[in-house]
Design an enzyme around this catalytic site. Structure first.
Site, PDB file in Angstrom:
ATOM      1  N   ASP A   8      -4.170   9.183  -1.810  1.00 31.99           N
ATOM      2  CA  ASP A   8      -4.281   8.998  -0.363  1.00 31.99           C
ATOM      3  C   ASP A   8      -5.512   9.706   0.236  1.00 31.99           C
ATOM      4  O   ASP A   8      -5.592  10.934   0.199  1.00 31.99           O
ATOM      5  CB  ASP A   8      -3.025   9.526   0.331  1.00 31.99           C
ATOM      6  CG  ASP A   8      -1.732   9.031  -0.323  1.00 31.99           C
ATOM      7  OD1 ASP A   8      -1.729   8.785  -1.545  1.00 31.99           O
ATOM      8  OD2 ASP A   8      -0.733   8.911   0.387  1.00 31.99           O
ATOM      9  N   GLU A  39      -4.137   4.842   3.214  1.00 32.65           N
ATOM     10  CA  GLU A  39      -3.244   4.737   4.374  1.00 32.65           C
ATOM     11  C   GLU A  39      -3.304   5.923   5.337  1.00 32.65           C
ATOM     12  O   GLU A  39      -2.741   5.853   6.422  1.00 32.65           O
ATOM     13  CB  GLU A  39      -1.808   4.500   3.912  1.00 32.65           C
ATOM     14  CG  GLU A  39      -1.156   5.715   3.332  1.00 32.65           C
ATOM     15  CD  GLU A  39       0.295   5.818   3.763  1.00 32.65           C
ATOM     16  OE1 GLU A  39       0.812   4.878   4.361  1.00 32.65           O
ATOM     17  OE2 GLU A  39       0.878   6.871   3.508  1.00 32.65           O
ATOM     18  N   ASN A  40      -3.996   7.010   4.950  1.00 30.04           N
ATOM     19  CA  ASN A  40      -4.124   8.169   5.852  1.00 30.04           C
ATOM     20  C   ASN A  40      -5.570   8.391   6.294  1.00 30.04           C
ATOM     21  O   ASN A  40      -5.930   9.486   6.733  1.00 30.04           O
ATOM     22  CB  ASN A  40      -3.628   9.447   5.154  1.00 30.04           C
ATOM     23  CG  ASN A  40      -2.174   9.374   4.759  1.00 30.04           C
ATOM     24  OD1 ASN A  40      -1.845   9.212   3.586  1.00 30.04           O
ATOM     25  ND2 ASN A  40      -1.291   9.451   5.726  1.00 30.04           N
ATOM     26  N   ASN A  68       3.549   3.709   3.945  1.00 30.15           N
ATOM     27  CA  ASN A  68       4.346   3.757   5.175  1.00 30.15           C
ATOM     28  C   ASN A  68       3.507   3.825   6.452  1.00 30.15           C
ATOM     29  O   ASN A  68       3.972   3.450   7.519  1.00 30.15           O
ATOM     30  CB  ASN A  68       5.316   4.950   5.129  1.00 30.15           C
ATOM     31  CG  ASN A  68       4.631   6.248   4.781  1.00 30.15           C
ATOM     32  OD1 ASN A  68       3.892   6.323   3.802  1.00 30.15           O
ATOM     33  ND2 ASN A  68       4.852   7.275   5.569  1.00 30.15           N
ATOM     34  N   HIS A  69       2.264   4.326   6.363  1.00 31.56           N
ATOM     35  CA  HIS A  69       1.431   4.448   7.578  1.00 31.56           C
ATOM     36  C   HIS A  69       0.507   3.243   7.787  1.00 31.56           C
ATOM     37  O   HIS A  69      -0.396   3.312   8.617  1.00 31.56           O
ATOM     38  CB  HIS A  69       0.589   5.723   7.518  1.00 31.56           C
ATOM     39  CG  HIS A  69       1.407   6.974   7.673  1.00 31.56           C
ATOM     40  ND1 HIS A  69       2.141   7.234   8.811  1.00 31.56           N
ATOM     41  CD2 HIS A  69       1.620   8.017   6.839  1.00 31.56           C
ATOM     42  CE1 HIS A  69       2.765   8.401   8.670  1.00 31.56           C
ATOM     43  NE2 HIS A  69       2.480   8.896   7.482  1.00 31.56           N
ATOM     44  N   HIS A 154       4.192   3.862  -3.832  1.00 30.70           N
ATOM     45  CA  HIS A 154       4.047   4.821  -2.742  1.00 30.70           C
ATOM     46  C   HIS A 154       5.435   5.332  -2.383  1.00 30.70           C
ATOM     47  O   HIS A 154       6.238   4.600  -1.807  1.00 30.70           O
ATOM     48  CB  HIS A 154       3.387   4.097  -1.560  1.00 30.70           C
ATOM     49  CG  HIS A 154       2.855   5.026  -0.524  1.00 30.70           C
ATOM     50  ND1 HIS A 154       1.677   5.710  -0.678  1.00 30.70           N
ATOM     51  CD2 HIS A 154       3.358   5.417   0.670  1.00 30.70           C
ATOM     52  CE1 HIS A 154       1.466   6.452   0.379  1.00 30.70           C
ATOM     53  NE2 HIS A 154       2.475   6.303   1.212  1.00 30.70           N
ATOM     54  N   HIS A 179       1.532   9.125  -2.038  1.00 27.62           N
ATOM     55  CA  HIS A 179       2.293   9.505  -0.835  1.00 27.62           C
ATOM     56  C   HIS A 179       2.567  11.000  -0.688  1.00 27.62           C
ATOM     57  O   HIS A 179       2.523  11.511   0.422  1.00 27.62           O
ATOM     58  CB  HIS A 179       3.622   8.745  -0.718  1.00 27.62           C
ATOM     59  CG  HIS A 179       4.449   9.143   0.479  1.00 27.62           C
ATOM     60  ND1 HIS A 179       4.090   8.821   1.772  1.00 27.62           N
ATOM     61  CD2 HIS A 179       5.599   9.861   0.587  1.00 27.62           C
ATOM     62  CE1 HIS A 179       5.010   9.297   2.614  1.00 27.62           C
ATOM     63  NE2 HIS A 179       5.929   9.946   1.921  1.00 27.62           N
ATOM     64  N   HIS A 181       0.820  13.548  -1.685  1.00 26.03           N
ATOM     65  CA  HIS A 181      -0.441  14.285  -1.512  1.00 26.03           C
ATOM     66  C   HIS A 181      -0.563  15.487  -2.440  1.00 26.03           C
ATOM     67  O   HIS A 181      -1.418  16.344  -2.227  1.00 26.03           O
ATOM     68  CB  HIS A 181      -0.635  14.735  -0.048  1.00 26.03           C
ATOM     69  CG  HIS A 181      -0.805  13.589   0.908  1.00 26.03           C
ATOM     70  ND1 HIS A 181      -1.298  13.756   2.191  1.00 26.03           N
ATOM     71  CD2 HIS A 181      -0.567  12.268   0.779  1.00 26.03           C
ATOM     72  CE1 HIS A 181      -1.338  12.586   2.809  1.00 26.03           C
ATOM     73  NE2 HIS A 181      -0.891  11.666   1.957  1.00 26.03           N
TER      74      HIS A 181
END
Ligand SMILES: [Fe+2]
Length: 269
Positions: A8, A39-40, A68-69, A154, A179, A181
């Site tokens: 991520d 996604e982040n 999810n983001h 994820h 996910h 991290h």
């Protein structure tokens, strides 16, 4: 085929380290295909903008996965419809924009399938991840439909990710978790030849709480009402991921190497 997958990319620090260091890693390690989880990537550390995606493609990414983001930046629902190299979890509820997997072309025109899955435990509600995985392996077979298959799972919990790893063993080139991290030390080639790591970590500032400003995160856990919602750490970033050397004939992994490059973590490259 040398494949690199990075965890991520977290906020401005993550973006900066990708732009600065990814091209050099690609050159030095002779990487032929790159997947990054983005996604982040946006400024608050959640979601991804078109500009962020363009920067990653320019730095050498071939495909961007999410989680999810994925919809946390408004524009994503729009541009994902025409940017086929950006994937969202394939087990989102029916009708979600974009695609959860794609088949892309690598060296010698080889076909590389990438699927983005999202876990069910402690994650946003989505379709059953094992059911989606089952449907995928019925549809996309290694060396028949694709020369290589890359799975980004994820998810939050280790057991679910590990079970997905075993589910794909021998059926995919690699299965990596994203996910949390935090990179795990269990990277290996499983018994049937699939490369696996429970989590490949994040690309971002590790002097933080999973990429978020540490003072603000402590405030949040101490229930201080002045804690902000999204406040990414902005120090020097570290790249974290897994390189897999895959056999062109079998599509399975023949060697793996974790890649960690940057500040705050012990480097492995
Ligand atoms: Fe996530």
């Amino acid at each position: 085929m040398n494949i690199l997958i990075l965890g991520d990319i977290m906020g401005p620090s993550g973006r900066q380290v990708i732009v600065e260091k990814l091209p050099e890693i690609i050159r030095k390690k002779k990487i032929e295909f790159v997947v990054v989880n983005g996604e982040n990537a946006a400024d608050p550390g959640v979601g991804i903008t078109k500009e962020n995606s363009d920067d990653f493609f320019k730095a050498g990414a071939d495909v961007i996965t999410t989680g999810n983001h994925v919809w946390d930046q408004k524009e994503t629902m729009e541009f994902i419809n025409f940017e086929k190299r950006l994937l969202r979890p394939s087990n989102l509820f029916k009708g979600a924009p974009g695609n959860g997997f794609g088949i892309f072309r690598g060296k010698k025109n080889m076909k590389i399938a990438v699927i983005n899955l999202m876990g069910n435990v402690f994650m946003k509600k989505c379709d059953d991840v094992f059911e989606s995985a089952k449907q995928f392996v019925e549809k996309v077979k290694l060396k028949k439909d694709a020369d290589f298959i890359i799975v980004d799972i994820h998810g939050e919990i280790t057991s679910e990710k590990m079970a997905i790893g075993h589910f794909f063993d021998g059926k995919a080139t690699m299965v990596v978790g994203t996910h949390t991290h935090v990179p795990t030390s269990d990277y290996r080639i499983m018994t049937e030849g699939t490369a696996y790591q429970t989590d490949i970590g994040m690309c971002g500032d590790y002097n933080s709480v999973i990429g978020m400003n540490k003072e603000n995160s402590l405030k949040f856990f101490l229930k201080d009402p002045s804690a902000k919602k999204h406040y990414p750490a902005l120090g020097e970033g570290t790249i974290s991921g897994l390189m897999v050397i895959a056999d062109d004939k079998t599509g399975l992994a023949s060697r793996i190497e974790p890649i960690i490059l940057g500040k705050h973590l012990e480097n492995r490259i």
